[in-house]
Design a protein around this motif. Structure first.
Motif, PDB file in Angstrom:
ATOM      1  N   SER A 131       6.334  22.811  -0.040  1.00  0.00           N
ATOM      2  CA  SER A 131       5.191  23.191  -0.929  1.00  0.00           C
ATOM      3  C   SER A 131       5.478  24.672  -1.525  1.00  0.00           C
ATOM      4  O   SER A 131       6.134  25.442  -0.894  1.00  0.00           O
ATOM      5  CB  SER A 131       3.902  23.435   0.158  1.00  0.00           C
TER       6      SER A 131
ATOM      7  N   CYS B 131       3.879  11.481  -6.701  1.00  0.00           N
ATOM      8  CA  CYS B 131       3.707  12.962  -6.826  1.00  0.00           C
ATOM      9  C   CYS B 131       5.139  13.317  -6.961  1.00  0.00           C
ATOM     10  O   CYS B 131       5.394  14.229  -7.640  1.00  0.00           O
ATOM     11  CB  CYS B 131       2.962  13.136  -5.674  1.00  0.00           C
ATOM     12  N   ALA B 132       5.959  13.027  -6.134  1.00  0.00           N
ATOM     13  CA  ALA B 132       7.269  13.549  -5.883  1.00  0.00           C
ATOM     14  C   ALA B 132       8.025  13.261  -7.348  1.00  0.00           C
ATOM     15  O   ALA B 132       8.787  14.186  -7.702  1.00  0.00           O
ATOM     16  CB  ALA B 132       8.253  13.042  -4.832  1.00  0.00           C
TER      17      ALA B 132
ATOM     18  N   THR C  31       0.718  18.424  -6.973  1.00  0.00           N
ATOM     19  CA  THR C  31       2.094  18.409  -6.076  1.00  0.00           C
ATOM     20  C   THR C  31       2.434  19.830  -5.521  1.00  0.00           C
ATOM     21  O   THR C  31       3.086  19.698  -4.593  1.00  0.00           O
ATOM     22  CB  THR C  31       3.198  17.537  -6.934  1.00  0.00           C
TER      23      THR C  31
ATOM     24  N   ALA D  45       6.695  15.656  -9.814  1.00  0.00           N
ATOM     25  CA  ALA D  45       7.081  17.048  -9.594  1.00  0.00           C
ATOM     26  C   ALA D  45       8.537  17.408 -10.157  1.00  0.00           C
ATOM     27  O   ALA D  45       8.949  18.507 -10.657  1.00  0.00           O
ATOM     28  CB  ALA D  45       6.943  17.306  -8.278  1.00  0.00           C
TER      29      ALA D  45
ATOM     30  N   VAL E  37       0.793  19.440   1.113  1.00  0.00           N
ATOM     31  CA  VAL E  37       0.743  17.960   1.032  1.00  0.00           C
ATOM     32  C   VAL E  37       0.896  17.482   2.720  1.00  0.00           C
ATOM     33  O   VAL E  37       2.048  17.951   3.043  1.00  0.00           O
ATOM     34  CB  VAL E  37       1.351  17.292   0.297  1.00  0.00           C
TER      35      VAL E  37
END
Length: 175
Positions: A145, A165-166, A131, A169, A135
């Motif tokens: 990012s 993914c979020a 992540t 992260a 992206v």
């Protein structure tokens, strides 16, 4: 389209469990089942209602459902278990087929594929690394990012991947 038809269409796209990816699969299968029918996930999470039993000559026998509510609950249990079983790879089907309720099935699958603490920490670190790469997102949704000068770009295939993914992260890195 009635709920039975929707279930049949959605059932053909059940997310498959991949060895070493139980945590991700669990989140995806949870979302998938909730989309099909939220009550299915409640059966998996909370377990089905207690079965009625009868003692016959010293042997405990499970009584079949008789009321409309009991029959509906049994049907939900069967759908939930079947949906989970469809997400398990074919080579593991026999191992889990004897488990008759959805909550127990998910617990046993987690014990088998969940991994130990070291494996989970490695998976979290890999997902965090993933992540942190740039992206490219769908439909103009931007993602922050931490690596601005990276050459490689990762495509997010669908919204659920971006959400997962979020989520990872945002989790602390402690075990």
């Amino acid at each position: 389209m009635d709920s039975e038809s929707a279930y049949m269409v959605a059932a053909s796209k059940v997310p498959m469990l991949k060895p070493g990816e139980f945590e991700i699969w669990r989140m995806i299968i949870e979302q998938y089942i909730q989309i099909i029918d939220y009550d299915l996930w409640k059966v998996i999470e909370n377990g089905n209602s207690a079965l009625k039993t009868k003692l016959v000559e010293g042997v405990e026998t499970i009584l079949p459902p008789t009321t409309v509510k009991e029959k509906a609950q049994k049907k939900l249990e069967m759908k939930a278990r079947s949906t989970l079983m469809m997400g398990i790879p074919n080579e593991h089907q026999l191992m889990f087929n004897s488990i008759k309720d959805a909550k127990s099935l998910l617990e046993v699958v987690e014990k088998r594929f969940g991994g130990n603490a070291a494996t989970k920490k490695t998976q979290r670190n890999l997902l965090k690394h993933y992540t942190n790469e740039p992206v490219s997102t769908i439909h103009g949704v931007s993602a922050a990012s931490t690596q601005t000068n990276a050459v490689k770009s990762t495509n997010v295939d669908n919204l659920s991947d971006a959400v997962i993914c979020a989520f990872f992260a945002s989790q602390p890195s402690s075990p």
